[in-house]
Design a protein around this motif. Structure first.
Motif, PDB file in Angstrom:
ATOM      1  N   PRO A 133      54.970  36.086  50.495  1.00  0.00           N
ATOM      2  CA  PRO A 133      56.116  35.315  49.998  1.00  0.00           C
ATOM      3  C   PRO A 133      56.734  35.869  48.710  1.00  0.00           C
ATOM      4  O   PRO A 133      57.900  35.586  48.422  1.00  0.00           O
ATOM      5  N   VAL A 134      55.963  36.640  47.928  1.00  0.00           N
ATOM      6  CA  VAL A 134      56.494  37.118  46.634  1.00  0.00           C
ATOM      7  C   VAL A 134      56.512  38.639  46.538  1.00  0.00           C
ATOM      8  O   VAL A 134      56.877  39.187  45.494  1.00  0.00           O
ATOM      9  N   ILE A 135      56.147  39.327  47.618  1.00  0.00           N
ATOM     10  CA  ILE A 135      55.985  40.775  47.530  1.00  0.00           C
ATOM     11  C   ILE A 135      57.302  41.488  47.243  1.00  0.00           C
ATOM     12  O   ILE A 135      57.330  42.565  46.642  1.00  0.00           O
ATOM     13  N   ASN A 172      53.496  42.569  25.627  1.00  0.00           N
ATOM     14  CA  ASN A 172      52.190  42.789  26.267  1.00  0.00           C
ATOM     15  C   ASN A 172      51.167  41.730  25.874  1.00  0.00           C
ATOM     16  O   ASN A 172      50.371  41.272  26.710  1.00  0.00           O
ATOM     17  N   VAL A 173      51.179  41.339  24.605  1.00  0.00           N
ATOM     18  CA  VAL A 173      50.239  40.310  24.151  1.00  0.00           C
ATOM     19  C   VAL A 173      50.555  38.971  24.820  1.00  0.00           C
ATOM     20  O   VAL A 173      49.665  38.306  25.370  1.00  0.00           O
ATOM     21  N   LEU A 174      51.838  38.561  24.786  1.00  0.00           N
ATOM     22  CA  LEU A 174      52.216  37.260  25.338  1.00  0.00           C
ATOM     23  C   LEU A 174      52.008  37.197  26.851  1.00  0.00           C
ATOM     24  O   LEU A 174      51.509  36.193  27.374  1.00  0.00           O
ATOM     25  N   THR A 175      52.388  38.263  27.564  1.00  0.00           N
ATOM     26  CA  THR A 175      52.225  38.247  29.022  1.00  0.00           C
ATOM     27  C   THR A 175      50.752  38.283  29.417  1.00  0.00           C
ATOM     28  O   THR A 175      50.360  37.660  30.400  1.00  0.00           O
ATOM     29  N   SER A 176      49.936  39.007  28.646  1.00  0.00           N
ATOM     30  CA  SER A 176      48.501  39.030  28.939  1.00  0.00           C
ATOM     31  C   SER A 176      47.898  37.642  28.792  1.00  0.00           C
ATOM     32  O   SER A 176      47.090  37.197  29.621  1.00  0.00           O
ATOM     33  N   THR A 180      46.541  35.379  31.962  1.00  0.00           N
ATOM     34  CA  THR A 180      45.161  34.887  31.898  1.00  0.00           C
ATOM     35  C   THR A 180      45.122  33.368  32.018  1.00  0.00           C
ATOM     36  O   THR A 180      44.265  32.802  32.721  1.00  0.00           O
ATOM     37  N   GLY A 181      46.055  32.694  31.343  1.00  0.00           N
ATOM     38  CA  GLY A 181      46.136  31.238  31.421  1.00  0.00           C
ATOM     39  C   GLY A 181      46.463  30.756  32.831  1.00  0.00           C
ATOM     40  O   GLY A 181      45.873  29.786  33.323  1.00  0.00           O
ATOM     41  N   LEU A 182      47.396  31.433  33.484  1.00  0.00           N
ATOM     42  CA  LEU A 182      47.762  31.065  34.857  1.00  0.00           C
ATOM     43  C   LEU A 182      46.590  31.264  35.813  1.00  0.00           C
ATOM     44  O   LEU A 182      46.358  30.445  36.711  1.00  0.00           O
ATOM     45  N   TYR A 186      45.440  28.033  37.716  1.00  0.00           N
ATOM     46  CA  TYR A 186      45.877  27.943  39.113  1.00  0.00           C
ATOM     47  C   TYR A 186      45.138  28.893  40.067  1.00  0.00           C
ATOM     48  O   TYR A 186      45.112  28.654  41.277  1.00  0.00           O
ATOM     49  N   LYS A 187      44.587  29.984  39.520  1.00  0.00           N
ATOM     50  CA  LYS A 187      43.855  30.959  40.350  1.00  0.00           C
ATOM     51  C   LYS A 187      44.673  31.424  41.554  1.00  0.00           C
ATOM     52  O   LYS A 187      44.150  31.652  42.646  1.00  0.00           O
ATOM     53  N   ASP A 188      45.982  31.596  41.330  1.00  0.00           N
ATOM     54  CA  ASP A 188      46.907  31.971  42.414  1.00  0.00           C
ATOM     55  C   ASP A 188      47.647  33.244  42.023  1.00  0.00           C
ATOM     56  O   ASP A 188      48.455  33.237  41.090  1.00  0.00           O
ATOM     57  N   ILE A 189      47.384  34.333  42.746  1.00  0.00           N
ATOM     58  CA  ILE A 189      47.987  35.612  42.394  1.00  0.00           C
ATOM     59  C   ILE A 189      49.496  35.617  42.632  1.00  0.00           C
ATOM     60  O   ILE A 189      50.250  36.325  41.951  1.00  0.00           O
ATOM     61  N   LYS A 190      49.966  34.810  43.587  1.00  0.00           N
ATOM     62  CA  LYS A 190      51.412  34.742  43.849  1.00  0.00           C
ATOM     63  C   LYS A 190      52.151  34.231  42.615  1.00  0.00           C
ATOM     64  O   LYS A 190      53.251  34.687  42.306  1.00  0.00           O
ATOM     65  N   LEU A 191      51.538  33.300  41.924  1.00  0.00           N
ATOM     66  CA  LEU A 191      52.148  32.747  40.702  1.00  0.00           C
ATOM     67  C   LEU A 191      52.235  33.825  39.622  1.00  0.00           C
ATOM     68  O   LEU A 191      53.211  33.875  38.860  1.00  0.00           O
ATOM     69  N   LEU A 192      51.240  34.693  39.549  1.00  0.00           N
ATOM     70  CA  LEU A 192      51.256  35.787  38.573  1.00  0.00           C
ATOM     71  C   LEU A 192      52.409  36.740  38.853  1.00  0.00           C
ATOM     72  O   LEU A 192      53.086  37.212  37.917  1.00  0.00           O
TER      73      LEU A 192
END
Length: 450
Positions: A133-135, A172-176, A180-182, A186-192
């Motif tokens: 769905p996000v590829i 890089n700091v903020l996105t990392s 990590t928080g997501l 949520y443990k959902d790679i699609k959200l990342l």
């Protein structure tokens, strides 16, 4: 007071800031990655984390498709900056901006059309289905980064590499932290992947704002001009070839060693190389701004200043390379013991020391490389890069059956004549005060306005 005034003067020095923040960016990002990687791995699981790593690797690979547009813009733009020709700079930016959008749309279209063919090659059919769905956002991220390379290039052409480094550090700091928080919640790679796309859009908008602040006359408009396009293409195509050669260099040794000696040897070679390569990467990152500086000084024909800048830069980098290499060579066993283990150090110290020597020799070509690219000798530099790479990996393949893992270090010594040639070539050009290049300089204003 003199000391305080001196410190204040250093802080305002553009070259000092470029070096300081380039090195800071180089060190801070890996530290953040080291801290967040275990948390991502734990919360995503090994399979999903592997997919996340592959996604980022694929984005970096596809990033080569920019055809050297960003570097070409920085090179030519810095030449116009030296002559304070805002009109020509804006025309160049408009054309480069338009080309980046065209390239971006092409990449996005190709990923949409060939997604079912290309992505399974990297992820496998089952893993592709899990992120299907996000590829398509992967192509969007690549396209946005191509556009961003031109926008950020508008202030890098003005030798403001410090701004680019600051932006990268914050991003890089903020996105990392965000990823990590997501992963934790949520443990959902699609959200990342979705937030990777969103963060890339925000980065582009922030860079556009910064570019406008640095240069209030900058115009974000679409424009095509044949003369400007050809000038960008003539430089960009060789810069693109250098990017491909560099990408191959980063992977070819691993492919050769892995195929001829197996994954076990590749594993400890990669560990040793991960640390040794810093002898090359740190001075390369610190002196990246010299590309635009040499280009600007060259266009304004400040040969004495070019000679001064080159001499100081070469001396500083040589001191760093020599000291870093000596420390790494002498304390190799202690370094590997503290970093990995005593057993690892006992087995692989000799290989580590061999790699230190071979990588250090290649690092002496860093400053000549920036000089050649910045002063119009990019064809010669591309030929040197290609010759070096082909020679190293050919010799490596030949020597491995006889010398095993030591061939990985021994083969790199074949680059010595080419490194020496580049240093002598540049020194002769500087000594002669030469300002002629193989490309013939920047585009004349009349050819653009006619």
């Amino acid at each position: 007071m003199k000391l305080i005034d001196r410190i204040a003067s250093i802080k305002k020095n553009r070259d000092f800031n470029n070096v300081l923040f380039s090195i800071s960016s180089y060190f801070i990002t890996p530290i953040v990655i080291i801290i967040t990687t275990p948390m991502l791995l734990k919360n995503l699981g090994s399979a999903n984390y592997g997919i996340w790593v592959l996604i980022n690797s694929l984005i970096n690979i596809l990033g080569i498709s920019n055809f050297g547009l960003g570097n070409a813009f920085i090179k030519i733009g810095s030449e116009y900056e030296s002559s304070e020709n805002d009109s020509m700079f804006n025309q160049l930016f408009s054309v480069a901006f338009t080309l980046s959008i065209i390239l971006s749309l092409v990449i996005i279209t190709l990923t949409l059309l060939f997604d079912t063919f290309v992505f399974p090659m990297f992820f496998g059919t089952s893993d592709v289905n899990s992120i299907l769905p996000v590829i398509h956002l992967i192509g969007g991220v690549v396209g946005l980064r191509i556009i961003n390379s031109v926008i950020s290039g508008s202030y890098m052409a003005k030798q403001r590499y410090d701004i680019n480094s600051k932006v990268n550090i914050v991003y890089n700091v903020l996105t990392s932290i965000l990823f990590t928080g997501l992963a934790l919640i949520y443990k959902d790679i699609k959200l990342l992947v979705i937030f990777l796309f969103i963060s890339t859009v925000l980065l582009l908008l922030i860079n556009a704002f910064i570019a406008k602040k640095v240069n209030s006359n900058l115009l974000f408009r679409l424009r095509l001009n044949r003369s400007i396009f050809m000038e960008i293409f003539k430089y960009g195509i060789y810069s693109w070839l250098q990017m491909i050669i560099s990408a191959l260099n980063n992977q070819a040794d691993k492919l050769v060693i892995g195929s001829l000696l197996g994954p076990s040897v590749l594993g400890y070679y990669a560990v040793c190389m991960q640390l040794v390569i810093k002898i090359h990467e740190i001075p390369a990152a610190a002196s990246a701004f010299l590309f635009a500086k040499f280009s600007s000084l060259y266009e304004s024909k400040q040969t004495a200043q070019i000679r001064k800048v080159y001499s100081i830069a070469f001396m500083c980098k040589s001191i760093f390379i020599i000291i870093a290499s000596l420390v790494a060579y002498v304390f190799a066993h202690s370094i590997l013991t503290l970093w990995i283990s005593l057993e690892f150090a006992n087995l692989h110290t000799d290989l580590f020391r061999l790699l230190v020597l071979s990588v250090a020799i290649g690092a002496f070509a860093i400053i000549p490389n920036y000089y050649l690219n910045g002063t119009g000798f990019i064809k010669i530099n591309t030929a040197l890069s290609l010759s070096t790479s082909v020679s190293i990996f050919t010799i490596m393949s030949i020597l491995i059956p006889y010398f095993g893992d030591s061939a990985a270090g021994l083969s790199r010594f074949v680059a010595i004549p080419l490194v020496v040639f580049s240093i002598i070539f540049v020194n002769r050009k500087i000594s002669n005060g030469s300002v002629n290049t193989e490309e013939g300089g920047v585009i004349k204003q009349s050819s653009l306005l006619g």
